[in-house]
Scaffold this motif. Structure first.
Motif, PDB file in Angstrom:
ATOM      1  N   SER A  36       0.862  -1.113  -0.046  1.00 16.04           N
ATOM      2  CA  SER A  36      -0.117  -0.199   0.002  1.00 16.04           C
ATOM      3  C   SER A  36       0.907   1.188  -0.095  1.00 16.04           C
ATOM      4  N   GLY A  37       0.206   2.394  -0.041  1.00 15.15           N
ATOM      5  CA  GLY A  37       1.079   3.619  -0.096  1.00 15.15           C
ATOM      6  C   GLY A  37       1.394   4.017   1.272  1.00 15.15           C
ATOM      7  N   TYR A  38       0.448   4.064   2.150  1.00 15.63           N
ATOM      8  CA  TYR A  38       0.909   4.696   3.411  1.00 15.63           C
ATOM      9  C   TYR A  38       0.458   3.751   4.770  1.00 15.63           C
ATOM     10  N   GLN A  91       8.294  10.694  -1.828  1.00 13.12           N
ATOM     11  CA  GLN A  91       9.304  11.317  -1.739  1.00 13.12           C
ATOM     12  C   GLN A  91       9.300  12.721  -1.213  1.00 13.12           C
ATOM     13  N   GLY A  92       8.484  13.358  -1.241  1.00  8.61           N
ATOM     14  CA  GLY A  92       8.039  14.787  -0.722  1.00  8.61           C
ATOM     15  C   GLY A  92       7.913  14.571   0.972  1.00  8.61           C
ATOM     16  N   MET A  93       7.252  13.436   1.116  1.00 14.50           N
ATOM     17  CA  MET A  93       6.737  13.339   2.531  1.00 14.50           C
ATOM     18  C   MET A  93       7.982  12.566   3.452  1.00 14.50           C
ATOM     19  N   SER A  94       8.912  11.885   2.695  1.00 16.11           N
ATOM     20  CA  SER A  94      10.153  11.171   3.314  1.00 16.11           C
ATOM     21  C   SER A  94      11.072  12.028   4.094  1.00 16.11           C
ATOM     22  N   GLY A  95      11.146  13.106   3.596  1.00 14.87           N
ATOM     23  CA  GLY A  95      12.122  14.171   4.131  1.00 14.87           C
ATOM     24  C   GLY A  95      13.225  14.199   3.326  1.00 14.87           C
ATOM     25  N   ALA A  96      13.556  13.158   2.444  1.00 15.29           N
ATOM     26  CA  ALA A  96      14.787  13.050   1.741  1.00 15.29           C
ATOM     27  C   ALA A  96      15.045  14.184   0.806  1.00 15.29           C
ATOM     28  N   MET A  97      14.193  14.931   0.408  1.00 12.72           N
ATOM     29  CA  MET A  97      14.516  16.105  -0.650  1.00 12.72           C
ATOM     30  C   MET A  97      15.174  17.312  -0.027  1.00 12.72           C
ATOM     31  N   MET A  98      15.062  17.292   1.358  1.00  8.13           N
ATOM     32  CA  MET A  98      15.717  18.265   2.116  1.00  8.13           C
ATOM     33  C   MET A  98      17.167  17.692   2.581  1.00  8.13           C
ATOM     34  N   SER A  99      17.809  16.626   2.359  1.00  6.37           N
ATOM     35  CA  SER A  99      18.974  16.198   2.740  1.00  6.37           C
ATOM     36  C   SER A  99      19.907  16.392   1.409  1.00  6.37           C
ATOM     37  N   ALA A 100      19.732  17.034   0.508  1.00  7.02           N
ATOM     38  CA  ALA A 100      20.689  17.494  -0.436  1.00  7.02           C
ATOM     39  C   ALA A 100      20.302  18.845  -1.174  1.00  7.02           C
ATOM     40  N   THR A 111       7.840 -23.985   9.582  1.00  5.79           N
ATOM     41  CA  THR A 111       6.775 -24.227  10.419  1.00  5.79           C
ATOM     42  C   THR A 111       5.489 -24.606   9.645  1.00  5.79           C
ATOM     43  N   GLY A 112       5.536 -24.489   8.149  1.00  9.07           N
ATOM     44  CA  GLY A 112       4.232 -24.993   7.540  1.00  9.07           C
ATOM     45  C   GLY A 112       3.100 -23.904   7.349  1.00  9.07           C
ATOM     46  N   GLU A 113       3.319 -22.847   7.866  1.00  5.94           N
ATOM     47  CA  GLU A 113       2.495 -21.641   8.481  1.00  5.94           C
ATOM     48  C   GLU A 113       2.668 -20.788   7.089  1.00  5.94           C
ATOM     49  N   GLY A 114       1.616 -20.029   6.368  1.00  7.33           N
ATOM     50  CA  GLY A 114       1.683 -18.980   5.661  1.00  7.33           C
ATOM     51  C   GLY A 114       1.296 -17.780   6.658  1.00  7.33           C
ATOM     52  N   GLN A 115       1.407 -16.713   5.926  1.00 11.11           N
ATOM     53  CA  GLN A 115       1.180 -15.433   6.765  1.00 11.11           C
ATOM     54  C   GLN A 115       0.879 -14.237   5.938  1.00 11.11           C
ATOM     55  N   LEU A 116       0.168 -13.307   6.404  1.00 13.45           N
ATOM     56  CA  LEU A 116       0.130 -11.956   5.825  1.00 13.45           C
ATOM     57  C   LEU A 116       1.342 -11.164   6.001  1.00 13.45           C
ATOM     58  N   VAL A 117       1.851 -10.636   4.647  1.00 16.35           N
ATOM     59  CA  VAL A 117       3.052  -9.506   4.966  1.00 16.35           C
ATOM     60  C   VAL A 117       2.678  -8.356   4.125  1.00 16.35           C
ATOM     61  N   GLN A 118       2.720  -7.444   4.929  1.00 17.20           N
ATOM     62  CA  GLN A 118       2.314  -6.018   4.583  1.00 17.20           C
ATOM     63  C   GLN A 118       3.596  -5.160   4.676  1.00 17.20           C
ATOM     64  N   VAL A 119       3.324  -4.440   3.267  1.00 15.66           N
ATOM     65  CA  VAL A 119       4.739  -3.402   3.067  1.00 15.66           C
ATOM     66  C   VAL A 119       3.852  -2.112   2.716  1.00 15.66           C
ATOM     67  N   ASN A 120       4.144  -0.757   3.103  1.00 15.33           N
ATOM     68  CA  ASN A 120       3.739   0.487   2.420  1.00 15.33           C
ATOM     69  C   ASN A 120       5.073   1.025   2.070  1.00 15.33           C
ATOM     70  N   MET A 121       4.740   1.987   1.157  1.00  9.12           N
ATOM     71  CA  MET A 121       5.810   2.839   0.552  1.00  9.12           C
ATOM     72  C   MET A 121       6.503   3.928   1.381  1.00  9.12           C
ATOM     73  N   LEU A 122       5.389   4.362   2.210  1.00 11.77           N
ATOM     74  CA  LEU A 122       6.138   5.355   3.392  1.00 11.77           C
ATOM     75  C   LEU A 122       7.036   4.728   4.282  1.00 11.77           C
ATOM     76  N   ASP A 123       6.778   3.640   4.946  1.00 11.55           N
ATOM     77  CA  ASP A 123       7.563   2.973   5.747  1.00 11.55           C
ATOM     78  C   ASP A 123       8.851   2.788   5.080  1.00 11.55           C
ATOM     79  N   SER A 124       8.923   2.240   3.965  1.00 12.00           N
ATOM     80  CA  SER A 124       9.880   1.624   3.033  1.00 12.00           C
ATOM     81  C   SER A 124      10.969   2.866   2.819  1.00 12.00           C
ATOM     82  N   ILE A 125      10.454   3.939   2.325  1.00 11.46           N
ATOM     83  CA  ILE A 125      11.491   5.156   2.069  1.00 11.46           C
ATOM     84  C   ILE A 125      11.875   5.737   3.369  1.00 11.46           C
ATOM     85  N   ILE A 126      11.197   5.591   4.340  1.00 10.88           N
ATOM     86  CA  ILE A 126      11.709   6.248   5.784  1.00 10.88           C
ATOM     87  C   ILE A 126      12.691   5.140   6.292  1.00 10.88           C
ATOM     88  N   ALA A 127      12.619   3.894   6.315  1.00 14.96           N
ATOM     89  CA  ALA A 127      13.536   2.810   6.606  1.00 14.96           C
ATOM     90  C   ALA A 127      14.854   2.897   5.753  1.00 14.96           C
TER      91      ALA A 127
END
Length: 418
Positions: free
Chosen positions: A126-128, A145-154, A191-207
């Motif tokens: 998802s996005g956020y 990109q704008g929300m991530s803070g990265a644009m102000m680091s250069a 374990t034999g267990e499946g699971q839900l994996v959730q990824v969002n764009m905001l957390d990814s660019i912050i990390a």
């Protein structure tokens, strides 16, 4: 020789870049990736990238969907949804990046599909985030990109914020989802267990900004842009792109003593590497900039190299493709596509000594493998023909290639040959 993910089946219901790019990486490692798309084809098939279009498959779609088969199907119909459920029962991974609320409405949410297959690894992008105040905002790369803070680091104080020159958030989100799926598959093997994996764009660019944000959150240092165009607010001078007599080079935090020797600028030798190179960034940048205008890029790279100073060329894409290290690494792969001809594109970036990645097929036409996939589910030709007639499914067939054409363009594998 088997690929690492050979025998695993992935249902890729994603669109645009982040999801399809993650699915392509799974396919590069040998997974059977079935791209489940509308009968008319995924949205990205119908838009150009940078004004570039293909013959039947545009460049953007082509670059993100190799090593996949296409099943064109109407998931809003009961018959189409039932076909998907049959595939889910034998799948290993389900990948989607629907807007929040769409998956439950279509009946393809994690709760529904995990009941059909408890071993399923379900990756949702998802996005956020799928809950919270921003969950319905558009998850578009530049907005993130704008929300991530990265644009102000250069960049330079007073100048506009500096966006990246690539779809950075989409790319890092794709890599994050790819890693998440692999980790969940490893857990399932144990374990034999499946699971839900959730990824969002905001957390990814912050990390991705682990160091920069920690300098702020732990070290208390804010993003102070200097008056000269410094390339990163948290790295000492000189650090950036500099014009030479005939082009540009990059220069990265040399010792002041060595830089003084290279530039014939004794004043730099008296500066402290740790203290002055932060406090006097603009002065150092300006002095370096003026000196570098006196020689060519090749001359400066030779001088800096002899002194152990980190410097490098500034490339355009034409230079990247011809670079000897890029050629040696086999960074790009080439293969023959049935409608687009010879395709050259970046390959899978990880090399395996025993199980190299490969290009088994290029990006599919919409529904190119619909009939093949449904036959694998046990459907008879008459039943498939009826579904085609009712437009529950769709299919496309690539033009026939002559034996001479096939032999003239053999597939090129990505990765090392053991």
């Amino acid at each position: 020789m088997k690929n690492i993910l050979e025998g695993y089946k992935v249902l890729d219901c994603s669109i645009a870049m982040a999801g399809p790019f993650a699915g392509q990486r799974l396919g590069d490692l040998g997974a059977d990736v079935i791209k489940v798309e509308p009968v008319a084809g995924e949205w990205q098939r119908h838009v150009s990238a940078g004004g570039a279009r293909g013959n039947q498959v545009n460049v953007s779609f082509l670059s993100l969907n190799r090593n996949k088969r296409s099943l064109a199907i109407d998931l809003k119909s009961d018959e189409g949804r039932e076909i998907l459920y049959r595939l889910v029962r034998e799948a290993d991974v389900f990948l989607q990046n629907y807007r929040p609320g769409v998956a439950p409405r279509l009946g393809v949410d994690y709760e529904t599909l995990s009941r059909l297959n408890p071993r399923l690894v379900y990756a949702s992008i998802s996005g956020y985030g799928e809950e919270g105040p921003y969950k319905l905002r558009p998850g578009q790369d530049l907005l993130l990109q704008g929300m991530s803070g990265a644009m102000m680091s250069a960049g330079r104080a007073g100048d506009p914020p500096s966006p990246a020159g690539q779809y950075l958030v989409d790319a890092v989100t794709a890599s994050t989802a790819f890693e998440g799926v692999l980790a969940a598959l490893l857990h399932r093997e144990r374990t034999g267990e499946g699971q839900l994996v959730q990824v969002n764009m905001l957390d990814s660019i912050i990390a991705l900004q682990m160091q920069e944000l920690s300098v702020f959150s732990v070290g208390g240092k804010s993003q102070q842009r200097s008056h000269e165009p410094h390339a990163h607010v948290y790295i000492r001078a000189p650090y950036g792109v500099f014009k030479t007599a005939d082009g540009y080079i990059t220069l990265a935090f040399p010792s002041m003593k060595n830089l003084a020797t290279a530039l014939d600028a004794p004043a730099l030798a008296a500066m402290d590497d740790e203290k002055d190179t932060f406090e006097r960034r603009d002065e150092i940048y300006a002095m370096t900039r003026e000196k570098l205008l006196n020689r060519s890029s090749a001359e400066w790279l030779q001088i800096f190299g002899d002194l152990g100073i980190w410097a490098g060329p500034v490339y355009g894409y034409d230079d990247v493709i011809r670079d000897p290290q890029v050629e040696f690494n086999q960074t790009f792969v080439e293969y023959e596509h049935p409608t687009e001809g010879r395709v050259k594109t970046p390959g899978f970036p990880i090399k395996f000594s025993r199980t190299p990645s490969k290009v088994a097929r290029g990006a599919p036409l919409a529904g190119e493998h619909t009939r093949e996939i449904l036959r694998e589910l046990g459907m008879q030709a008459t039943e498939i023909d009826q579904l085609l007639a009712s437009e529950v499914i769709g299919e496309s067939r690539p033009p026939e290639k002559s034996p001479a054409e096939t032999q003239a363009h053999p597939q090129t594998h990505a990765g090392n040959t053991p």
